[in-house]
Scaffold this active site. Structure first.
Site, PDB file in Angstrom:
ATOM      1  N   HIS A  18       0.903  -1.407  -0.002  1.00  0.00           N
ATOM      2  CA  HIS A  18      -0.044   0.395   0.143  1.00  0.00           C
ATOM      3  C   HIS A  18       0.713   1.182  -0.515  1.00  0.00           C
ATOM      4  O   HIS A  18       1.051   2.027  -0.908  1.00  0.00           O
ATOM      5  CB  HIS A  18      -1.058  -0.138   1.253  1.00  0.00           C
ATOM      6  CG  HIS A  18      -2.084  -1.521   0.685  1.00  0.00           C
ATOM      7  ND1 HIS A  18      -2.746  -1.860   1.969  1.00  0.00           N
ATOM      8  CD2 HIS A  18      -2.707  -1.765  -0.472  1.00  0.00           C
ATOM      9  CE1 HIS A  18      -3.920  -2.303   1.821  1.00  0.00           C
ATOM     10  NE2 HIS A  18      -3.262  -2.429   0.836  1.00  0.00           N
ATOM     11  N   ASP A 166      -3.533  -8.818  -7.410  1.00  0.00           N
ATOM     12  CA  ASP A 166      -2.918  -8.865  -6.225  1.00  0.00           C
ATOM     13  C   ASP A 166      -3.310 -10.299  -5.138  1.00  0.00           C
ATOM     14  O   ASP A 166      -4.482 -10.285  -4.754  1.00  0.00           O
ATOM     15  CB  ASP A 166      -3.053  -7.922  -4.757  1.00  0.00           C
ATOM     16  CG  ASP A 166      -2.854  -8.050  -3.666  1.00  0.00           C
ATOM     17  OD1 ASP A 166      -1.739  -9.002  -3.436  1.00  0.00           O
ATOM     18  OD2 ASP A 166      -3.608  -7.614  -3.008  1.00  0.00           O
TER      19      ASP A 166
HETATM   20  C1  LIG Z   1      -4.796 -10.762  -0.912  1.00  0.00           C
HETATM   21  S1  LIG Z   1      -6.480 -10.503  -1.792  1.00  0.00           S
HETATM   22  C2  LIG Z   1      -6.859  -8.558  -1.507  1.00  0.00           C
HETATM   23  C3  LIG Z   1      -5.998  -7.230  -1.061  1.00  0.00           C
HETATM   24  C4  LIG Z   1      -6.346  -6.099  -1.689  1.00  0.00           C
HETATM   25  N1  LIG Z   1      -5.930  -5.737  -2.939  1.00  0.00           N
HETATM   26  C5  LIG Z   1      -5.785  -5.436  -0.708  1.00  0.00           C
HETATM   27  O1  LIG Z   1      -4.737  -3.840  -1.246  1.00  0.00           O
HETATM   28  O2  LIG Z   1      -6.580  -4.856  -0.175  1.00  0.00           O
HETATM   29  C6  LIG Z   1      -6.733 -11.120  -2.540  1.00  0.00           C
HETATM   30  C7  LIG Z   1      -8.298 -11.016  -3.121  1.00  0.00           C
HETATM   31  O3  LIG Z   1      -8.596 -11.991  -4.537  1.00  0.00           O
HETATM   32  C8  LIG Z   1      -9.703 -12.288  -3.777  1.00  0.00           C
HETATM   33  N2  LIG Z   1     -10.242 -14.089  -5.238  1.00  0.00           N
HETATM   34  C9  LIG Z   1      -9.687 -14.671  -5.253  1.00  0.00           C
HETATM   35  N3  LIG Z   1      -9.576 -15.557  -6.406  1.00  0.00           N
HETATM   36  C10 LIG Z   1     -10.168 -14.327  -7.170  1.00  0.00           C
HETATM   37  C11 LIG Z   1      -9.863 -14.472  -8.728  1.00  0.00           C
HETATM   38  N4  LIG Z   1      -9.892 -15.312  -9.862  1.00  0.00           N
HETATM   39  N5  LIG Z   1     -10.695 -13.180  -9.083  1.00  0.00           N
HETATM   40  C12 LIG Z   1     -11.082 -12.416  -8.534  1.00  0.00           C
HETATM   41  N6  LIG Z   1     -10.916 -12.453  -7.511  1.00  0.00           N
HETATM   42  C13 LIG Z   1     -10.024 -13.264  -6.639  1.00  0.00           C
HETATM   43  C14 LIG Z   1     -10.561 -13.485  -2.655  1.00  0.00           C
HETATM   44  O4  LIG Z   1     -11.131 -13.663  -2.182  1.00  0.00           O
HETATM   45  C15 LIG Z   1      -9.716 -11.790  -1.950  1.00  0.00           C
HETATM   46  O5  LIG Z   1     -10.102 -10.758  -1.380  1.00  0.00           O
END
Ligand SMILES: C[S@@+](CC[C@H](N)C(=O)[O-])C[C@H]1O[C@@H](n2cnc3c(N)ncnc32)[C@H](O)[C@@H]1O
Length: 282
Positions: A18, A166
């Site tokens: 971040h 991410d």
């Molecule tokens: C590491 S977290 C994201 C954190 C966010 N980018 C942040 O910095 O606040 C990963 C997220 O991806 C979602 N996720 C998992 N597989 C996914 C996919 N194929 N496409 C989109 N989202 C997905 C999960 O539910 C989770 O909420």
């Protein structure tokens, strides 16, 4: 899909990601022309660090909470101000232990003319994200596979902006998918900024991944890594990394200053090591 970011929000890896995201957004907002952020794995948007999930792991205590309490050297404090002030403002307005995920941070550091696509495949997390970012007409929240989103949303209409990838790293083959995502992003949006996050657990896998990215012959590509724990097993997180394609030209120096202040705070041994270098030079 078992991963829930609420257990990890505000941890050392989130702080590094971040901090870099905020610097990229500050850079993008320097020009009046609009930009677009495409966040392929957006999460729930805002996290309550006093909630059961965050309290269970305590990861934020060794992450954002430590950073907010620290007396940072002036150059690092200045560079981190957009990020840390967003956290402080959110807490002042909404609650003592709130923490912005990437969508909330991106919205906070942008202008009325900017646009956002947030993809989140988990339906409950997507519903939370919609509730938490409210009625912001600049943002589109989609239940869409983030890996498909790269092709679906690039190039952005604005022709400038950021792709943030991410993933949760809970499935096999995610390093390979990151390489494919970078390749696809470059084909469609060669001059855009792409930022991808990866865990440092299995050092051999990370090494192979870096080599695979370097082989893509992308435009200038920055690697930012922070080790915050000992390497114990192939499953334990010892650090985290970011690959940033077409970074703002000041980002290398900015991340050096930021991480030299943050590494000792975020590392379990009070030292920590960070690496900011070109994976693909100019
Ligand atoms: C590491 S977290 C994201 C954190 C966010 N980018 C942040 O910095 O606040 C990963 C997220 O991806 C979602 N996720 C998992 N597989 C996914 C996919 N194929 N496409 C989109 N989202 C997905 C999960 O539910 C989770 O909420």
């Amino acid at each position: 899909m078992n991963y829930r970011h609420a257990f990890h929000a505000g941890n050392a890896a989130d702080v590094m990601k971040h901090a870099a995201l905020a610097r990229v957004l500050v850079h993008l907002a320097k020009k009046d022309t609009p930009f677009r952020v495409i966040d392929t794995h957006a999460g729930a948007g805002i996290y309550d660090l006093s909630g059961a999930s965050a309290q269970k792991t305590g990861e934020a205590e060794a992450g954002i909470e430590r950073v907010l309490e620290a007396n940072l050297p002036a150059p690092a404090a200045e560079l981190l101000a957009p990020y840390l002030d967003t956290v402080r403002r959110m807490r002042a307005e909404g609650g003592a232990r709130l923490y912005p995920g990437s969508p909330a941070l991106a919205l906070a550091l942008s202008r009325p003319q900017d646009r956002f696509v947030f993809c989140e495949l988990h339906k409950e997390e997507k519903a939370k994200l919609e509730r938490r970012i409210g009625e912001d007409a600049r943002a589109k929240v989609m239940v869409q596979d983030g890996w498909h989103a790269v092709k679906a949303h690039l190039p952005p209409r604005e022709r400038r902006g950021l792709l943030l990838v991410d993933p949760p790293f809970e499935e096999q083959g995610e390093f390979g998918r990151l390489v494919e995502a970078l390749e696809a992003a470059h084909e469609r949006f060669a001059h855009g900024i792409a930022m991808i996050w990866y865990p440092i657990k299995d050092l051999r896998a990370v090494d192979a991944f870096r080599r695979d990215v370097a082989r893509l012959r992308m435009p200038k590509t920055l690697k930012v890594e922070l080790d915050f724990a000992e390497v114990r097993s192939l499953d334990s997180l010892s650090g985290s990394g970011l690959i940033i394609v077409n970074p703002p030209f000041t980002l290398q120096e900015e991340m050096r200053i930021i991480l030299s202040a943050l590494s000792p705070l975020l590392a379990h041994d009070g030292k920590g090591r960070s690496r900011v270098s070109w994976l693909v030079p100019e």
